[in-house]
Design a protein around this motif. Sequence first.
Motif, PDB file in Angstrom:
ATOM      1  N   LEU A 187       0.815  -1.216   0.000  1.00 25.83           N
ATOM      2  CA  LEU A 187       0.000   0.000   0.000  1.00 25.83           C
ATOM      3  C   LEU A 187       0.850   1.268   0.000  1.00 25.83           C
ATOM      4  O   LEU A 187       0.442   2.287  -0.560  1.00 25.83           O
ATOM      5  N   VAL A 188       2.022   1.200   0.638  1.00 27.45           N
ATOM      6  CA  VAL A 188       2.911   2.371   0.702  1.00 27.45           C
ATOM      7  C   VAL A 188       4.301   1.928   0.232  1.00 27.45           C
ATOM      8  O   VAL A 188       5.194   1.657   1.056  1.00 27.45           O
ATOM      9  N   ASP A 229      -5.040  -4.793 -14.342  1.00 30.39           N
ATOM     10  CA  ASP A 229      -5.391  -3.752 -15.316  1.00 30.39           C
ATOM     11  C   ASP A 229      -6.898  -3.533 -15.381  1.00 30.39           C
ATOM     12  O   ASP A 229      -7.369  -2.403 -15.548  1.00 30.39           O
ATOM     13  N   VAL A 230      -7.671  -4.627 -15.218  1.00 26.20           N
ATOM     14  CA  VAL A 230      -9.128  -4.487 -15.235  1.00 26.20           C
ATOM     15  C   VAL A 230      -9.599  -3.637 -14.061  1.00 26.20           C
ATOM     16  O   VAL A 230     -10.442  -2.745 -14.211  1.00 26.20           O
ATOM     17  N   VAL A 231      -9.060  -3.899 -12.881  1.00 32.11           N
ATOM     18  CA  VAL A 231      -9.453  -3.119 -11.706  1.00 32.11           C
ATOM     19  C   VAL A 231      -9.030  -1.663 -11.874  1.00 32.11           C
ATOM     20  O   VAL A 231      -9.790  -0.744 -11.529  1.00 32.11           O
ATOM     21  N   ARG A 232      -7.846  -1.441 -12.405  1.00 30.66           N
ATOM     22  CA  ARG A 232      -7.397  -0.061 -12.645  1.00 30.66           C
ATOM     23  C   ARG A 232      -8.302   0.634 -13.661  1.00 30.66           C
ATOM     24  O   ARG A 232      -8.588   1.835 -13.523  1.00 30.66           O
ATOM     25  N   LEU A 250      -5.502  -4.526  -3.951  1.00 26.88           N
ATOM     26  CA  LEU A 250      -5.127  -5.456  -2.888  1.00 26.88           C
ATOM     27  C   LEU A 250      -6.295  -6.345  -2.510  1.00 26.88           C
ATOM     28  O   LEU A 250      -6.159  -7.579  -2.413  1.00 26.88           O
ATOM     29  N   ARG A 251      -7.446  -5.737  -2.327  1.00 21.70           N
ATOM     30  CA  ARG A 251      -8.611  -6.481  -1.829  1.00 21.70           C
ATOM     31  C   ARG A 251      -9.199  -7.409  -2.885  1.00 21.70           C
ATOM     32  O   ARG A 251      -9.608  -8.529  -2.571  1.00 21.70           O
ATOM     33  N   ARG A 252      -9.216  -6.983  -4.125  1.00 19.07           N
ATOM     34  CA  ARG A 252      -9.904  -7.758  -5.161  1.00 19.07           C
ATOM     35  C   ARG A 252      -8.998  -8.739  -5.911  1.00 19.07           C
ATOM     36  O   ARG A 252      -9.499  -9.728  -6.451  1.00 19.07           O
ATOM     37  N   VAL A 253      -7.705  -8.482  -5.950  1.00 12.69           N
ATOM     38  CA  VAL A 253      -6.824  -9.324  -6.772  1.00 12.69           C
ATOM     39  C   VAL A 253      -5.647  -9.882  -5.977  1.00 12.69           C
ATOM     40  O   VAL A 253      -5.431 -11.096  -5.930  1.00 12.69           O
ATOM     41  N   ARG A 254      -4.889  -9.004  -5.349  1.00  8.44           N
ATOM     42  CA  ARG A 254      -3.612  -9.419  -4.775  1.00  8.44           C
ATOM     43  C   ARG A 254      -3.750 -10.415  -3.631  1.00  8.44           C
ATOM     44  O   ARG A 254      -2.953 -11.358  -3.522  1.00  8.44           O
ATOM     45  N   LEU A 255      -4.722 -10.222  -2.737  1.00  2.00           N
ATOM     46  CA  LEU A 255      -4.845 -11.109  -1.579  1.00  2.00           C
ATOM     47  C   LEU A 255      -5.116 -12.553  -2.003  1.00  2.00           C
ATOM     48  O   LEU A 255      -4.524 -13.496  -1.466  1.00  2.00           O
ATOM     49  N   ARG A 285      -4.872   1.352  -5.050  1.00  2.00           N
ATOM     50  CA  ARG A 285      -4.059   0.301  -4.449  1.00  2.00           C
ATOM     51  C   ARG A 285      -4.863  -0.582  -3.501  1.00  2.00           C
ATOM     52  O   ARG A 285      -4.665  -1.793  -3.450  1.00  2.00           O
ATOM     53  N   TRP A 286      -5.778   0.025  -2.736  1.00  4.29           N
ATOM     54  CA  TRP A 286      -6.586  -0.764  -1.807  1.00  4.29           C
ATOM     55  C   TRP A 286      -7.505  -1.721  -2.553  1.00  4.29           C
ATOM     56  O   TRP A 286      -7.657  -2.877  -2.173  1.00  4.29           O
ATOM     57  N   ALA A 287      -8.127  -1.225  -3.635  1.00  2.00           N
ATOM     58  CA  ALA A 287      -9.006  -2.087  -4.433  1.00  2.00           C
ATOM     59  C   ALA A 287      -8.214  -3.210  -5.095  1.00  2.00           C
ATOM     60  O   ALA A 287      -8.666  -4.358  -5.149  1.00  2.00           O
TER      61      ALA A 287
END
Length: 264
Positions: A91-92, A157-160, A170-175, A166-168
């Motif tokens: 996130l940072v 890229d879809v979320v962007r 993280l929550r929707r893809v990265r985790l 960054r939070w979205a």
Amino acid sequence: MTAVAGRRAAVPGWVSPLAGVVGVLAAWELLALTVFGGGNAVPTPQGVVSQLADDGWAFYGPHVRGTASEALRGFLWGNAVAVAMALLVILVPPLERVVTQLAVASYCLPIIAVGPILTVVFDGDTPMVALSALSVVFTTLIGMLAGLRAADKASLDVVRAYGGGRWALLRRVRLTAALPAAFTALKIAAPAAVLGAIIGEFMGRVPAGLGLAMIVAQQQLNVERTWGVALVAGALAGAAYALIALAGRLATPWARAGTPGGGR
């Protein structure tokens, strides 16, 4: 090739581990009776098993529960810190160097040197929990970061494209993408947590624990019990590894299906 592959497939998966255990026991027996036969430092497997049976759960139960409790709490605290640090880096990003340096420092600290300081500062089993937590931070942090960064670029890229930050991401893809790597790191961290707790017991003041039991057995020159405690400690670490591995298989079935032969 087909016949050889068929024969390999017909061999049950438990044969290789069993053969490995039998080989280790045979080598242990041979070395105890030959190379180390002149002393009393290496007992035979039969002697260790006999001592284990004589001691029984009445002896090992309190020690196993004590060490398992310390290791579990250290495992939870250490991994919670590691996961929080990994999420903070994602996130940072400018904090990555500071966070990773702290993790490396915690990994490089000699536990033998830190243990006495913790036993002076804290009471009870807190030093053992702290050493157990310290043993897992670096491993889980590196595994978690690798998993978070292994997220599918197309999904990111879809979320962007829909305006996600960054939070979205993280929550929707990265985790979700990080789970296989995270469980791999946790499998390594589980035995490390047990080891950290036992090392802490070597220098701490606890009513029960496998480290304490080993020290007392050594002082009493009870070689068979010393080796028995070591085997029980290894079994506890192995059980922790197997439990996390099972949890990982249940939580990430897509990772297993994606490996060669995993979908069969």
